[in-house]
Design a protein around this motif. Structure first.
Motif, PDB file in Angstrom:
ATOM      1  N   ASP B   9       0.858  -1.198   0.000  1.00 10.17           N
ATOM      2  CA  ASP B   9       0.000   0.000   0.000  1.00 10.17           C
ATOM      3  C   ASP B   9       0.878   1.225   0.000  1.00 10.17           C
ATOM      4  O   ASP B   9       1.108   1.812   1.046  1.00 10.17           O
ATOM      5  CB  ASP B   9      -0.908   0.001   1.239  1.00 10.17           C
ATOM      6  CG  ASP B   9      -1.774  -1.253   1.296  1.00 10.17           C
ATOM      7  OD1 ASP B   9      -1.746  -1.937   2.334  1.00 10.17           O
ATOM      8  OD2 ASP B   9      -2.443  -1.525   0.293  1.00 10.17           O
ATOM      9  N   SER B  10       1.373   1.583  -1.161  1.00  5.44           N
ATOM     10  CA  SER B  10       2.429   2.583  -1.180  1.00  5.44           C
ATOM     11  C   SER B  10       1.950   3.999  -1.402  1.00  5.44           C
ATOM     12  O   SER B  10       2.722   4.919  -1.226  1.00  5.44           O
ATOM     13  CB  SER B  10       3.459   2.225  -2.243  1.00  5.44           C
ATOM     14  OG  SER B  10       2.884   2.378  -3.513  1.00  5.44           O
ATOM     15  N   LEU B  11       0.674   4.207  -1.792  1.00  2.00           N
ATOM     16  CA  LEU B  11       0.282   5.560  -2.175  1.00  2.00           C
ATOM     17  C   LEU B  11       0.388   6.532  -1.019  1.00  2.00           C
ATOM     18  O   LEU B  11       1.000   7.581  -1.141  1.00  2.00           O
ATOM     19  CB  LEU B  11      -1.135   5.566  -2.761  1.00  2.00           C
ATOM     20  CG  LEU B  11      -1.560   6.911  -3.355  1.00  2.00           C
ATOM     21  CD1 LEU B  11      -0.629   7.311  -4.496  1.00  2.00           C
ATOM     22  CD2 LEU B  11      -2.975   6.842  -3.894  1.00  2.00           C
ATOM     23  N   LYS B  12      -0.165   6.164   0.145  1.00  2.28           N
ATOM     24  CA  LYS B  12      -0.108   7.056   1.306  1.00  2.28           C
ATOM     25  C   LYS B  12       1.329   7.231   1.770  1.00  2.28           C
ATOM     26  O   LYS B  12       1.732   8.323   2.167  1.00  2.28           O
ATOM     27  CB  LYS B  12      -0.939   6.480   2.454  1.00  2.28           C
ATOM     28  CG  LYS B  12      -2.416   6.777   2.342  1.00  2.28           C
ATOM     29  CD  LYS B  12      -3.181   6.394   3.587  1.00  2.28           C
ATOM     30  CE  LYS B  12      -4.655   6.728   3.397  1.00  2.28           C
ATOM     31  NZ  LYS B  12      -5.483   6.140   4.444  1.00  2.28           N
ATOM     32  N   GLU B  13       2.095   6.135   1.729  1.00  2.01           N
ATOM     33  CA  GLU B  13       3.500   6.212   2.153  1.00  2.01           C
ATOM     34  C   GLU B  13       4.269   7.110   1.207  1.00  2.01           C
ATOM     35  O   GLU B  13       5.114   7.896   1.620  1.00  2.01           O
ATOM     36  CB  GLU B  13       4.121   4.819   2.170  1.00  2.01           C
ATOM     37  CG  GLU B  13       3.590   3.961   3.305  1.00  2.01           C
ATOM     38  CD  GLU B  13       4.054   2.512   3.194  1.00  2.01           C
ATOM     39  OE1 GLU B  13       3.394   1.652   3.796  1.00  2.01           O
ATOM     40  OE2 GLU B  13       5.056   2.258   2.500  1.00  2.01           O
ATOM     41  N   ALA B  14       3.961   7.008  -0.102  1.00  2.00           N
ATOM     42  CA  ALA B  14       4.634   7.849  -1.084  1.00  2.00           C
ATOM     43  C   ALA B  14       4.308   9.314  -0.810  1.00  2.00           C
ATOM     44  O   ALA B  14       5.196  10.164  -0.823  1.00  2.00           O
ATOM     45  CB  ALA B  14       4.198   7.479  -2.489  1.00  2.00           C
ATOM     46  N   ASP B  15       3.031   9.611  -0.526  1.00  2.00           N
ATOM     47  CA  ASP B  15       2.649  10.982  -0.208  1.00  2.00           C
ATOM     48  C   ASP B  15       3.438  11.463   1.006  1.00  2.00           C
ATOM     49  O   ASP B  15       3.916  12.593   1.033  1.00  2.00           O
ATOM     50  CB  ASP B  15       1.153  11.071   0.102  1.00  2.00           C
ATOM     51  CG  ASP B  15       0.305  11.191  -1.165  1.00  2.00           C
ATOM     52  OD1 ASP B  15      -0.895  11.487  -1.047  1.00  2.00           O
ATOM     53  OD2 ASP B  15       0.861  10.998  -2.262  1.00  2.00           O
ATOM     54  N   ALA B  16       3.560  10.622   2.017  1.00  2.00           N
ATOM     55  CA  ALA B  16       4.255  10.997   3.253  1.00  2.00           C
ATOM     56  C   ALA B  16       5.717  11.323   2.970  1.00  2.00           C
ATOM     57  O   ALA B  16       6.277  12.269   3.531  1.00  2.00           O
ATOM     58  CB  ALA B  16       4.140   9.886   4.289  1.00  2.00           C
ATOM     59  N   VAL B  17       6.352  10.544   2.092  1.00  2.00           N
ATOM     60  CA  VAL B  17       7.757  10.808   1.740  1.00  2.00           C
ATOM     61  C   VAL B  17       7.878  12.164   1.065  1.00  2.00           C
ATOM     62  O   VAL B  17       8.775  12.965   1.378  1.00  2.00           O
ATOM     63  CB  VAL B  17       8.316   9.700   0.817  1.00  2.00           C
ATOM     64  CG1 VAL B  17       9.659  10.097   0.238  1.00  2.00           C
ATOM     65  CG2 VAL B  17       8.453   8.394   1.588  1.00  2.00           C
ATOM     66  N   PHE B  18       6.972  12.451   0.146  1.00  5.71           N
ATOM     67  CA  PHE B  18       7.039  13.726  -0.567  1.00  5.71           C
ATOM     68  C   PHE B  18       6.734  14.894   0.362  1.00  5.71           C
ATOM     69  O   PHE B  18       7.362  15.956   0.256  1.00  5.71           O
ATOM     70  CB  PHE B  18       6.105  13.728  -1.775  1.00  5.71           C
ATOM     71  CG  PHE B  18       6.573  12.832  -2.901  1.00  5.71           C
ATOM     72  CD1 PHE B  18       5.727  11.900  -3.468  1.00  5.71           C
ATOM     73  CD2 PHE B  18       7.873  12.924  -3.392  1.00  5.71           C
ATOM     74  CE1 PHE B  18       6.162  11.060  -4.493  1.00  5.71           C
ATOM     75  CE2 PHE B  18       8.325  12.093  -4.413  1.00  5.71           C
ATOM     76  CZ  PHE B  18       7.467  11.164  -4.966  1.00  5.71           C
ATOM     77  N   VAL B  19       5.783  14.720   1.275  1.00  6.16           N
ATOM     78  CA  VAL B  19       5.487  15.777   2.259  1.00  6.16           C
ATOM     79  C   VAL B  19       6.750  16.069   3.065  1.00  6.16           C
ATOM     80  O   VAL B  19       7.118  17.224   3.290  1.00  6.16           O
ATOM     81  CB  VAL B  19       4.310  15.372   3.183  1.00  6.16           C
ATOM     82  CG1 VAL B  19       4.231  16.288   4.399  1.00  6.16           C
ATOM     83  CG2 VAL B  19       2.987  15.390   2.428  1.00  6.16           C
ATOM     84  N   ARG B  20       7.433  15.024   3.483  1.00  5.22           N
ATOM     85  CA  ARG B  20       8.678  15.203   4.244  1.00  5.22           C
ATOM     86  C   ARG B  20       9.727  15.949   3.430  1.00  5.22           C
ATOM     87  O   ARG B  20      10.369  16.887   3.914  1.00  5.22           O
ATOM     88  CB  ARG B  20       9.224  13.840   4.687  1.00  5.22           C
ATOM     89  CG  ARG B  20      10.533  13.941   5.496  1.00  5.22           C
ATOM     90  CD  ARG B  20      11.091  12.566   5.852  1.00  5.22           C
ATOM     91  NE  ARG B  20      11.502  11.790   4.695  1.00  5.22           N
ATOM     92  CZ  ARG B  20      12.600  12.017   3.970  1.00  5.22           C
ATOM     93  NH1 ARG B  20      13.408  13.008   4.271  1.00  5.22           N
ATOM     94  NH2 ARG B  20      12.895  11.239   2.945  1.00  5.22           N
TER      95      ARG B  20
END
Lengths: 88, 181
Positions: B9-20
């Motif tokens: 489930d990478s979409l939320k994790e991907a968003d979190a990385v970009f937010v960081r």
């Protein structure tokens, strides 16, 4: 895999330079003689370029969404203020 | 460094990385571009381009950069900004890693036309092909994410989708040729 899928796999390995030297040479020769095979190779290369462009377009959409959130949601107010201050 | 795609489930994790990355790096980028007369919108554009380059060169294949992430990303931003201005004033050399990252041809294709062309191949096919060829997901993760029973069946489906796409492009080219004759 059926023949047509094997052809795609072989052409993919050819493009990635992953064939052994004999198979590479054989395919070089086949590409010179078989116009349909050569056309399929060109089409396959087009596919990879389009997939790459599609992937990049999706990534850009994702980044736009993240950016929109960071510059509009109250929870990120401190970040917005910090950044906006540089442009005053 | 987190990897974006090495989980189901990478979409939320991907968003979190970009937010960081935005929170950690963008303020420095904004200050750099503001000092050089750029606008906030321009800073956003340049940073987004830098993130795309960074993703394509490193994040999606999990490779490690020698410098810190911030320094590396900022280096790409500086290179893009300098190219944008086409000036040599205050030029600061960037490392070979960073240079290699920005020298790769950076093509943009009209998004609307592209999307309508590619969606003919089917949304699931396009997601599958994008996950493998652009996001560089392993076959094991592909099998998990798309619900295949094995890596082999994921591979077969990948090539079926590629064949479908190739056939569609071929038809489009033939139609165009009929039209211009």
């Amino acid at each position: 895999m059926r023949t047509s899928l094997n052809e795609l796999r072989k052409l993919e390995k050819y493009l990635q330079k992953q064939l052994n030297p004999q198979d590479q040479l054989l395919l070089d020769a086949q590409l010179l003689l078989d116009k349909d095979l050569k056309d399929n190779l060109c089409l396959q290369q087009k596919c990879y370029r389009l997939i790459n462009a599609y992937g990049r377009a999706q990534l850009r959409s994702q980044l736009n969404r993240v950016e929109e959130e960071l510059f509009s949601q109250p929870v990120h107010k401190k970040f917005m203020q910090q950044v906006s201050a540089y442009f005053k | 460094m987190e990897t974006l795609n090495h989980s189901k489930d990478s979409l939320k994790e991907a968003d979190a990385v970009f937010v960081r990355l935005y929170k950690e790096v963008f303020p420095t980028v904004a200050r750099y571009i503001a000092k050089r007369g750029g606008t906030l919108d321009k800073a956003k554009d340049v940073f987004q381009d830098a993130l795309i380059i960074y993703y394509e060169q490193h994040i999606c294949n999990g490779s490690v950069v020698k410098q810190t992430e911030m320094a590396y990303l900022f280096g790409i931003v500086k290179h893009l900004w300098i190219n944008h201005l086409k000036l040599d004033v205050n030029y600061e050399p960037i490392s070979n890693d960073q240079m290699a990252a920005v020298e790769k041809p950076y093509e943009e294709i009209a998004e609307v036309r592209l999307t309508s062309l590619l969606m003919k191949a089917g949304d699931r096919c396009m997601q599958l092909l994008k996950s493998f060829y652009y996001d560089k997901l392993s076959m094991r993760l592909m099998a998990e994410r798309f619900g295949f029973t094995s890596e082999r069946s994921a591979t077969v489906q990948k090539f079926k989708c590629l064949e479908k796409m190739r056939g569609y492009i071929k038809d489009k080219i033939l139609q165009y040729e009929d039209f211009i004759k």
